[in-house]
Design an enzyme around this catalytic site. Structure first.
Site, PDB file in Angstrom:
ATOM      1  N   GLU A 107       0.817  -1.221   0.000  1.00 24.29           N
ATOM      2  CA  GLU A 107       0.000   0.000   0.000  1.00 24.29           C
ATOM      3  C   GLU A 107       0.848   1.267   0.000  1.00 24.29           C
ATOM      4  O   GLU A 107       0.529   2.232  -0.695  1.00 24.29           O
ATOM      5  CB  GLU A 107      -0.954   0.009   1.206  1.00 24.29           C
ATOM      6  CG  GLU A 107      -2.087  -1.017   1.136  1.00 24.29           C
ATOM      7  CD  GLU A 107      -1.672  -2.416   1.579  1.00 24.29           C
ATOM      8  OE1 GLU A 107      -0.486  -2.619   1.939  1.00 24.29           O
ATOM      9  OE2 GLU A 107      -2.536  -3.315   1.570  1.00 24.29           O
ATOM     10  N   HIS A 165     -11.835  -3.298  10.004  1.00 24.15           N
ATOM     11  CA  HIS A 165     -12.472  -3.266   8.682  1.00 24.15           C
ATOM     12  C   HIS A 165     -13.595  -2.232   8.627  1.00 24.15           C
ATOM     13  O   HIS A 165     -14.407  -2.255   7.714  1.00 24.15           O
ATOM     14  CB  HIS A 165     -13.050  -4.647   8.315  1.00 24.15           C
ATOM     15  CG  HIS A 165     -12.082  -5.522   7.569  1.00 24.15           C
ATOM     16  ND1 HIS A 165     -10.812  -5.741   8.006  1.00 24.15           N
ATOM     17  CD2 HIS A 165     -12.204  -6.211   6.403  1.00 24.15           C
ATOM     18  CE1 HIS A 165     -10.189  -6.550   7.155  1.00 24.15           C
ATOM     19  NE2 HIS A 165     -11.003  -6.834   6.172  1.00 24.15           N
TER      20      HIS A 165
END
Lengths: 320, 350
Positions: free
Chosen positions: B60, B129
């Site tokens: 990322e 999440h």
């Protein structure tokens, strides 16, 4: 020496220019007018000087906190760099970036940043743009040994290998991350260029204090990227003479031996090149360079200071 | 006008952007997989080729820096992460490079990148999440932070984000992906960044909201209207920079404000809006400004805990009724069998 004397002369003069700019910064630092950190490249001039022989303004380069030498070797404006360090409106980043945030897009120097490893992916992304736009150029990432311990180093090289990006990684290994020796940071018998090779990138190693070795290996590396349009990683051993950040020597504070510094000084590439060239015309060239440097400091000192009213001007780029 | 789902609207925006501008590229984990990031990236690879649309290494941070580099080399990268939480690994490249590039180089070079991040809720998304960290991004000068609610805005704002010369964080709430709404026929339909929208006019209280909470606000406003309270709903659409003028005008009229946020309350967009409005309208406000946000606790995974944790239309009705010293019975309002799904269409797993 296997290098043509005319070429060697050019290398020498580029290295000379870098050293003298840096020494002038160091000498004048005590005036307290350059009010930002400076990471000088004195002792590390050879690699960028040789590099400059193989690239043009069309090629891209990005660099680190210690960027003066890379900026100058790429052809960046001395005036704009010195003005930037003085925090002036005429600086290459209008005084907003300082010594660690240099840019001169006209010569392909696309930026230097201060966070270790920060431009490794940026230079890799420039490689991606070259590939997608099918351009005839290469992207160079200048990095230090410390940044090879960062996650983005591995991540970026991995991506460059997966995508076959035309990126040259030049790792200048000066053995220290600030005051931390390589030995406390990386396993003893593992070479950095071998690490890069294991990620899947063709790699080599050169002595950054040996002009011939440096020249041959950099030429080979750059030609590989140009011809194959694939990444290459080269590690060059080098050494900084001054402190990590600032104008002074720091051999006395206890993290490295004076002897280590002296050993490198004895092999100083600028002295060796000058002696080998023994060319009287060099004096004239050197004098011209010194005048330009002097002019740059005059330019910087006489330049306008930036206006605080404009502080928000560059938060966002305005839409066309 | 035609009806599209939010995710189809995103897909259309990407298709349009890539078709009208060769410099737009699209990458992210899963972008080319059969599910196409909740259907938002379907068919792009087939249409525009593997050079411009690609899956990426699980990196990322570097891939954000790659976007910075690609953009200063002349491309317009659009990245996607299946959850915002994974993108936290990239804060260095986002904050130290992308956000500052134009500033720290004196306007010589800017970074036109768009980063799509998806915020989860319910179905046990839990601590890692479901983070709604718009305030983190909004705190950094140089970033634009967009949170569309409707399919129309999803398309128009995404196109605008892609062609903005600055880095834009584009936040998609997972519960909006299957929401259906009208979208103009115009292929290249744009919605301005930095402008909010009055979703519903009203006179008694200003509800400032964002993303999925605006949907809950619409339901709440109906119930409140039945009970004699007229709500004006302002959908922020862009959380940085905020369109203060529209909020100020509304509060001057209603003299009451409640701000809904998808994130935890402390140091949130909602708390900042309340602070600014309170300072500016100290003598105008008829009641104390209110906030409905999540508690300052991580999102719990268990079905048996998330019901109390998340806020919905009922909470909004009760809170606004309190502002008017009223009691409104919500026992039969918006009841659903399961609190942790946006509708019957959602069967998990994420």
């Amino acid at each position: 020496m296997k290098i043509d004397k005319e070429i060697l002369k050019k290398i020498y003069l580029t290295a000379f220019k870098i050293r003298k700019v840096e020494e002038e910064i160091a000498d004048r630092y005590k005036e307290q007018e350059m009010r930002c950190p400076v990471h000088l490249s004195i002792g590390q001039e050879l690699v960028p000087a040789v590099y400059s022989m193989f690239v043009t303004e069309n090629d891209y380069a990005v660099s680190t906190h210690r960027a003066h030498a890379h900026y100058l070797s790429k052809g960046g404006s001395i005036n704009k760099m010195i003005a930037e360090i003085y925090g002036k409106e005429t600086g290459c980043s209008k005084g907003l970036g300082g010594s660690m945030h240099l840019i001169d897009e006209e010569v392909g120097f696309m930026g230097s940043t201060a966070i270790v490893g920060g431009t490794i992916p940026v230079g890799t992304g420039l490689g991606l743009s070259i590939k997608i736009k099918q351009e005839n150029k290469i992207s160079t990432v200048f990095l230090g040994d410390g940044s090879t311990e960062e996650g983005v180093f591995y991540e970026s090289l991995n991506f460059a290998a997966v995508k076959d990006l035309p990126v040259l990684y030049i790792c200048e290994n000066n053995m220290y991350s600030v005051y931390s020796n390589l030995e406390v940071r990386q396993p003893k018998n593992r070479k950095i260029y071998k690490l890069a090779e294991s990620i899947g990138i063709k790699s080599s190693h050169a002595n950054g204090y040996d002009v011939e070795d440096c020249y041959m290996k950099l030429e080979e590396a750059i030609n590989y990227v140009k011809e194959n349009k694939k990444p290459f990683f080269i590690e060059l051993d080098t050494y900084r003479y001054r402190e990590h950040c600032g104008p002074n020597y720091d051999n006395h504070i206890g993290y490295r031996e004076e002897q280590e510094y002296k050993k490198h000084l004895e092999k100083d590439p600028l002295n060796i090149m000058k002696e080998y060239l023994s060319d009287e015309s060099l004096d004239i060239e050197e004098k011209k360079i010194l005048e330009k440097i002097d002019d740059a400091f005059t330019f910087a000192k006489e330049s306008q200071i930036p206006k605080y009213e404009n502080i928000e001007k560059y938060i966002y780029k305005e839409k066309n | 006008m035609r009806e599209l789902t939010f995710s189809k609207a995103i897909n259309e925006a990407l298709e349009t952007a890539m078709r009208i501008d060769d410099s737009v590229i699209k990458y992210g984990l899963g972008v080319t997989d059969p599910l196409g990031v909740f259907n938002t990236t379907l068919d792009l690879e087939e249409k525009f080729g593997k050079d411009r649309v690609f899956d990426m290494p699980t990196s990322e941070n570097a891939m954000t820096g790659v976007a910075v580099g690609a953009s200063i080399g002349g491309l317009k990268p659009v990245m996607t992460h299946q959850r915002l939480d994974f993108f936290l690994l990239a804060m260095d490249q986002l904050v130290n490079n992308a956000a500052k590039w134009n500033f720290m180089f004196g306007g010589n070079s800017s970074v036109p990148i768009t980063i799509r991040l998806i915020i989860g809720r319910g179905w046990g998304q839990g601590p890692t999440h479901a983070q709604s960290l718009q305030a983190w991004f909004a705190h950094i000068p140089g970033l634009k932070v967009v949170m569309p609610t409707t399919p129309q805005d999803a398309k128009g704002l995404l196109l605008e984000s892609i062609f903005d010369p600055n880095p834009v964080i584009f936040l998609e709430h997972r519960w909006l992906h299957n929401m259906v709404g009208d979208v103009p026929e115009d292929d290249d339909f744009r919605v301005a960044i930095g402008k909010c929208e009055i979703l519903k006019s009203g006179n008694d209280v200003t509800i400032v909201s964002m993303s999925y909470m605006s949907i809950e606000a619409i339901h709440a406003a109906e119930k409140l209207t039945e009970n004699g309270i007229s709500c004006e709903i302002i959908d922020l659409k862009t959380v940085s920079p905020v369109d203060w003028e529209t909020i100020y005008e509304s509060v001057e009229k209603t003299k009451r404000i409640i701000v809904l946020d998808t994130s935890s309350e402390f140091a949130s967009i909602a708390s900042d809006i309340v602070a600014k409005v309170s300072t500016k309208f100290f003598n105008v406000l008829k009641s104390a400004p209110q906030i409905i946000a999540l508690p300052d606790v991580h999102s719990p995974t268990s079905y048996h805990l998330s019901g109390n944790y998340y806020k919905d239309a009922k909470d909004i009705v009760v809170e606004i009724a309190n502002m008017f010293d009223k009691n409104i019975d919500v026992s039969d309002f918006m009841t659903k069998e399961h609190h942790d799904i946006p509708g019957d269409w959602f069967k998990g797993p994420f």
